[in-house]
Design an enzyme around this catalytic site. Sequence first.
Site, PDB file in Angstrom:
ATOM      1  N   LYS A 173      50.648 -23.726 -14.898  1.00 21.01           N
ATOM      2  CA  LYS A 173      50.492 -24.215 -16.274  1.00 21.01           C
ATOM      3  C   LYS A 173      49.780 -25.570 -16.190  1.00 21.01           C
ATOM      4  O   LYS A 173      50.361 -26.578 -15.816  1.00 21.01           O
ATOM      5  CB  LYS A 173      51.871 -24.372 -16.939  1.00 21.01           C
ATOM      6  N   GLY A 226      54.619 -35.216 -13.374  1.00 22.84           N
ATOM      7  CA  GLY A 226      54.412 -35.757 -14.715  1.00 22.84           C
ATOM      8  C   GLY A 226      55.352 -36.901 -14.980  1.00 22.84           C
ATOM      9  O   GLY A 226      55.794 -37.583 -14.053  1.00 22.84           O
ATOM     10  N   GLU A 229      60.486 -38.670 -18.097  1.00 18.61           N
ATOM     11  CA  GLU A 229      61.227 -38.103 -19.231  1.00 18.61           C
ATOM     12  C   GLU A 229      61.121 -36.569 -19.218  1.00 18.61           C
ATOM     13  O   GLU A 229      62.125 -35.872 -19.339  1.00 18.61           O
ATOM     14  CB  GLU A 229      60.687 -38.658 -20.565  1.00 18.61           C
ATOM     15  N   THR A 230      59.905 -36.056 -19.047  1.00 20.32           N
ATOM     16  CA  THR A 230      59.751 -34.592 -19.010  1.00 20.32           C
ATOM     17  C   THR A 230      60.447 -34.034 -17.768  1.00 20.32           C
ATOM     18  O   THR A 230      61.069 -32.974 -17.822  1.00 20.32           O
ATOM     19  CB  THR A 230      58.253 -34.208 -19.038  1.00 20.32           C
ATOM     20  N   GLY A 231      60.381 -34.762 -16.657  1.00 16.58           N
ATOM     21  CA  GLY A 231      61.053 -34.317 -15.425  1.00 16.58           C
ATOM     22  C   GLY A 231      62.554 -34.159 -15.628  1.00 16.58           C
ATOM     23  O   GLY A 231      63.162 -33.185 -15.172  1.00 16.58           O
ATOM     24  N   GLU A 248      57.728 -34.625  -9.031  1.00  9.95           N
ATOM     25  CA  GLU A 248      56.957 -35.820  -8.658  1.00  9.95           C
ATOM     26  C   GLU A 248      56.763 -36.582  -9.964  1.00  9.95           C
ATOM     27  O   GLU A 248      55.958 -36.177 -10.803  1.00  9.95           O
ATOM     28  CB  GLU A 248      55.590 -35.448  -8.077  1.00  9.95           C
ATOM     29  N   CYS A 282      49.822 -41.752 -10.028  1.00  7.28           N
ATOM     30  CA  CYS A 282      51.265 -42.020  -9.939  1.00  7.28           C
ATOM     31  C   CYS A 282      51.556 -43.088  -8.892  1.00  7.28           C
ATOM     32  O   CYS A 282      52.417 -43.925  -9.077  1.00  7.28           O
ATOM     33  CB  CYS A 282      52.044 -40.746  -9.676  1.00  7.28           C
ATOM     34  N   GLU A 381      56.164 -47.463 -16.434  1.00 10.26           N
ATOM     35  CA  GLU A 381      54.954 -47.023 -15.746  1.00 10.26           C
ATOM     36  C   GLU A 381      53.746 -47.312 -16.627  1.00 10.26           C
ATOM     37  O   GLU A 381      53.646 -46.809 -17.751  1.00 10.26           O
ATOM     38  CB  GLU A 381      55.030 -45.519 -15.451  1.00 10.26           C
TER      39      GLU A 381
HETATM   40  P1  NDP Z   1      54.082 -34.981 -19.293  1.00 10.31           P
HETATM   41  O1  NDP Z   1      55.115 -35.196 -18.259  1.00 10.31           O
HETATM   42  O2  NDP Z   1      54.570 -34.720 -20.685  1.00 10.31           O
HETATM   43  O3  NDP Z   1      53.155 -33.705 -18.909  1.00 10.31           O
HETATM   44  C1  NDP Z   1      52.929 -33.238 -17.607  1.00 10.31           C
HETATM   45  C2  NDP Z   1      52.829 -31.712 -17.603  1.00 10.31           C
HETATM   46  O4  NDP Z   1      54.065 -31.160 -18.067  1.00 10.31           O
HETATM   47  C3  NDP Z   1      51.760 -31.137 -18.538  1.00 10.31           C
HETATM   48  O5  NDP Z   1      51.276 -29.930 -17.994  1.00 10.31           O
HETATM   49  C4  NDP Z   1      52.552 -30.848 -19.798  1.00 10.31           C
HETATM   50  O6  NDP Z   1      51.948 -29.890 -20.641  1.00 10.31           O
HETATM   51  C5  NDP Z   1      53.841 -30.315 -19.207  1.00 10.31           C
HETATM   52  N1  NDP Z   1      54.995 -30.428 -20.093  1.00 10.31           N
HETATM   53  C6  NDP Z   1      55.167 -31.276 -21.155  1.00 10.31           C
HETATM   54  N2  NDP Z   1      56.387 -31.077 -21.718  1.00 10.31           N
HETATM   55  C7  NDP Z   1      56.983 -30.088 -21.019  1.00 10.31           C
HETATM   56  C8  NDP Z   1      58.254 -29.435 -21.113  1.00 10.31           C
HETATM   57  N3  NDP Z   1      59.129 -29.770 -22.053  1.00 10.31           N
HETATM   58  N4  NDP Z   1      58.545 -28.473 -20.211  1.00 10.31           N
HETATM   59  C9  NDP Z   1      57.668 -28.135 -19.239  1.00 10.31           C
HETATM   60  N5  NDP Z   1      56.437 -28.702 -19.109  1.00 10.31           N
HETATM   61  C10 NDP Z   1      56.109 -29.673 -19.978  1.00 10.31           C
HETATM   62  O7  NDP Z   1      53.089 -36.193 -19.253  1.00 10.31           O
HETATM   63  P2  NDP Z   1      51.938 -36.638 -20.281  1.00 10.31           P
HETATM   64  O8  NDP Z   1      50.703 -35.937 -19.903  1.00 10.31           O
HETATM   65  O9  NDP Z   1      52.415 -36.475 -21.699  1.00 10.31           O
HETATM   66  O10 NDP Z   1      51.808 -38.207 -19.949  1.00 10.31           O
HETATM   67  C11 NDP Z   1      52.760 -39.148 -20.462  1.00 10.31           C
HETATM   68  C12 NDP Z   1      53.050 -40.239 -19.443  1.00 10.31           C
HETATM   69  O11 NDP Z   1      53.637 -39.652 -18.301  1.00 10.31           O
HETATM   70  C13 NDP Z   1      51.823 -40.968 -18.895  1.00 10.31           C
HETATM   71  O12 NDP Z   1      51.452 -42.026 -19.696  1.00 10.31           O
HETATM   72  C14 NDP Z   1      52.313 -41.451 -17.553  1.00 10.31           C
HETATM   73  O13 NDP Z   1      53.031 -42.651 -17.699  1.00 10.31           O
HETATM   74  C15 NDP Z   1      53.267 -40.356 -17.144  1.00 10.31           C
HETATM   75  N6  NDP Z   1      52.622 -39.416 -16.194  1.00 10.31           N
HETATM   76  C16 NDP Z   1      52.826 -39.655 -14.889  1.00 10.31           C
HETATM   77  C17 NDP Z   1      52.225 -38.872 -13.950  1.00 10.31           C
HETATM   78  C18 NDP Z   1      52.436 -39.161 -12.520  1.00 10.31           C
HETATM   79  O14 NDP Z   1      51.795 -38.549 -11.683  1.00 10.31           O
HETATM   80  N7  NDP Z   1      53.326 -40.081 -12.198  1.00 10.31           N
HETATM   81  C19 NDP Z   1      51.334 -37.758 -14.315  1.00 10.31           C
HETATM   82  C20 NDP Z   1      51.190 -37.578 -15.734  1.00 10.31           C
HETATM   83  C21 NDP Z   1      51.822 -38.384 -16.611  1.00 10.31           C
HETATM   84  P3  NDP Z   1      51.049 -30.372 -21.902  1.00 10.31           P
HETATM   85  O15 NDP Z   1      49.878 -31.079 -21.333  1.00 10.31           O
HETATM   86  O16 NDP Z   1      50.715 -29.088 -22.556  1.00 10.31           O
HETATM   87  O17 NDP Z   1      51.926 -31.266 -22.724  1.00 10.31           O
END
Ligand code: NDP
Length: 478
Positions: A173, A226, A229-231, A248, A282, A381
């Site tokens: 995904k 990601g 919060e989503t993690g 991660e 990250c 972050e």
């Molecule tokens: P998210 O964690 O929301 O998204 C990462 C991935 O998870 C995307 O594919 C997203 O899909 C998917 N996702 C979102 N919500 C869910 C869920 N409830 N269940 C399963 N999968 C989900 O990060 P964002 O892209 O919204 O970025 C927000 C912040 O997160 C950034 O500003 C940064 O601070 C941090 N981030 C950190 C990363 C790192 O490597 N440390 C990488 C990315 C973000 P979709 O795109 O369709 O929402």
Amino acid sequence: MWIDGEEVESPSGEQMPVLDPATEEPVDSVPKGTRDDARRAIDAAEDAFERGKWSDPYDSRERGRILARFVELVRNQEDSLSVLLTREHGKVLSESVSEIRSLENTFEYYAGFGGKIFGSITYTRYGKDPLELKVARKPIGVCASIVPFNFPISLFAWKVAPALIAGNCVVVKPASTTPLTEIMMVRLLAKAGVPKGVINLVTGPGGTIGEELVTNRKVAKVAFTGSTETGKRILQLASNSIKKVTLELGGSDPAIVMGSADIESAASALFTGRFRNTGQACNAVKRVFVEKSVGEKLTARLSQLIAEVRLGPGLDRSSTMGPLNSAEQLRIVESMVEDAKARKAKVLAGGSRPVNIKKGFFYQPTLLTDVNDDARILNEECFGPALPVVEVEDLGEAIEKANMTRYGLGASIWTKDEGERRRAENEMKAGMLFVNYRPFSTPEAPFGGVKDSGLGRELGFEGLNEYLETVSIRTYMG
Ligand code: NDP
């Protein structure tokens, strides 16, 4: 989308546009998949795992050969893939080329495990009974790879390559803003010989597609990169069906620069470590703690390096930094810098959107000093091109401040003093430490964090292990 060996639309008929972050114009669109689409992909992967030949333990060298063939196909299309990646992500072309190459490296590394996934045998007596104790290592089943926007191709590789060589079947995904190059990669995997159902890709919102992958009982493992919060939400949702989860997550990596350090090398590494990929990494350097005696020298050199940045569209070969990936990322970075400014931080460079670029999600590379301990940029972050530099009295204060956040992904130290290096190794709370070198990743070294930065490791042998189940077979030999 790619399900069961075929390119498919979603029966919903809905599409999601993918924007060019440099122009805000659409590059393309992808289907807005539904939970039913995710279930179709999971069912195809399960069918391939249970009834296909991919997971056959006798065929791991063949799997390796297919992954190696995929690497060749990618190499032949490096130029067009890099352009596509820049168009959907925004990063400058040279960064896209190196990201495509990092995928090649990761697949090449894991292809080398073909024929080398082994267990062990030992013997014992249980009372007087002779027993053979065999430890076998088997694929897990259907693995979900949830990929973020910042390094869509490298992180696709970190998840998909070890999953496939281990004999698993995968549903990917992609992030909704960066699905296009991943779709090309899945096509090329199929062309290289990955059988139908073994690799699948579904596009659509994280809240529906992502959550179906996390909650579906047929999925045996979820690998996610990601936000923290989503993690956390994924960990909660996954607990209903007890599956393997690797996370991660976010980081706010500190870098400590001591008085004995080579300031020129440190400045250039901190600059790259913070500003590459427009700060969206990250394990980027997100906070600097510098010994007072060399503070000014360091910030002066960082300011010079920042002044040389040429902000512009990634496809323009004279640009050295592209836009942020989305309006939302721009808003978050801007709000963090404004918060620091409101708390009396001094702006040595940047500090706002560029006035001369009217379109696109651009933000100037920014350098801040005199940042208040409570500023968001020192505690959350910051996923963009802004670097706070804080002066400290000694290593003790630096380590205390470095360890202050809830994160623990990477950390780095710049020193020529052996005692200081050892103290940092012992006391810094991070999953990765970089000594006199900029943060980087390589397929051989396990990558991951402690505290709120995640669970489990990707890359290296540890990364492969996360895709294998250990089975213990005890046989009576009497
Ligand atoms: P998210 O964690 O929301 O998204 C990462 C991935 O998870 C995307 O594919 C997203 O899909 C998917 N996702 C979102 N919500 C869910 C869920 N409830 N269940 C399963 N999968 C989900 O990060 P964002 O892209 O919204 O970025 C927000 C912040 O997160 C950034 O500003 C940064 O601070 C941090 N981030 C950190 C990363 C790192 O490597 N440390 C990488 C990315 C973000 P979709 O795109 O369709 O929402």
